[in-house]
Every structure is written in C-alpha cells, then in structure tokens.
Design an enzyme around this catalytic site. Sequence first.
Site, short mmCIF file in Angstrom:
data_model
loop_
_atom_site.label_atom_id
_atom_site.label_comp_id
_atom_site.label_asym_id
_atom_site.label_seq_id
_atom_site.Cartn_x
_atom_site.Cartn_y
_atom_site.Cartn_z
N GLU A 104 0.86 -1.17 0.00
CA GLU A 104 0.00 0.00 0.00
C GLU A 104 0.90 1.22 0.00
OE1 GLU A 104 -2.75 -2.82 2.38
OE2 GLU A 104 -1.05 -1.76 3.23
N TYR A 116 7.28 1.96 -7.93
CA TYR A 116 6.60 0.66 -7.93
C TYR A 116 6.10 0.29 -9.33
CZ TYR A 116 6.69 1.54 -2.89
OH TYR A 116 7.08 1.84 -1.61
#
Length: 144
Positions: A104, A116
């Site tokens: 998250e 990411y």
Amino acid sequence: MLEIREMREQDAAAVAQIEVENFSKPWKEADFLGAVRDEKALYLVAYLDKILVGYIGMWMVLDEGEITNVSVKKEYQGQKIGRALLEKLEISGRAKGVSTYFLEVRESNQNARRLYESCGFSVLSIRKNFYDEPVENGIVMCKR
C-alpha cells in the site's frame, strides 16, 4: 558501494530513526526487532560507505509477500537505493517461495508510485481513508 543484506538486531535503532524521518506514524525499534526475529518476515538494509541509508521489509504467508516498509534516508533519496532494495527483496522473496507481492502506498506519494510501477507493480484497488496523519487514501498495488 551499496551493500544490501538481511537486517540484524543491531540495525533496528538506525532503521527506526529513518522510519521517524519519513513516516507520520513510525514503527518503533521494538517493532523492527520483532520483525528480525520472525521467520515469516524478511527485512533488508542498505549500507552505503558503512552508513545505513535505507531498508525494506515484507511479511510472507504461503506464496504471498506483503511489503510493509520501504524507506531511504532523505539525504540519500533519488540515488536508486529504493529500487535496489525492492529488486533485492523480490529476488530474496522468490527464493523463499513468494510469487505475488502486495503493498500500500499513500495516494499522494507520486515518487513511490512511479518507482513501484516502473518495477512492475500495478494498481489493484483503493482503500479509502487508509492512512492517518493526514487522512489519505491508500493505493493497493500488486506484482505477480
């Protein structure tokens, strides 16, 4: 030269200091000590010229890894240390049977989200008001 290795108990205090520097609700040194001692956890640290400059951690259940922490000292950010930690965590995780990774990230953390995505993670869902201080959505990302 950047050296990445598994976190040891003696790294916990320095890791906790980086945590305070980068997060509004930081983990405590005891939290990192617990993670180092838990066989279901994999935490790595990055040293540059004998200075602990970053860390990453993940909890493993069966073939899934939940990445909990990725952090680099502010003065060393932008030097691809976070990327190196993430890549090493994936390699180490695969060796332990992890095939799917979750994490998250704050909706506003564009730098982390770009990292990411560039490493193959994609958005899975949004968790409304997941974070406190300040309240913010969490973006759930996954890499298979």
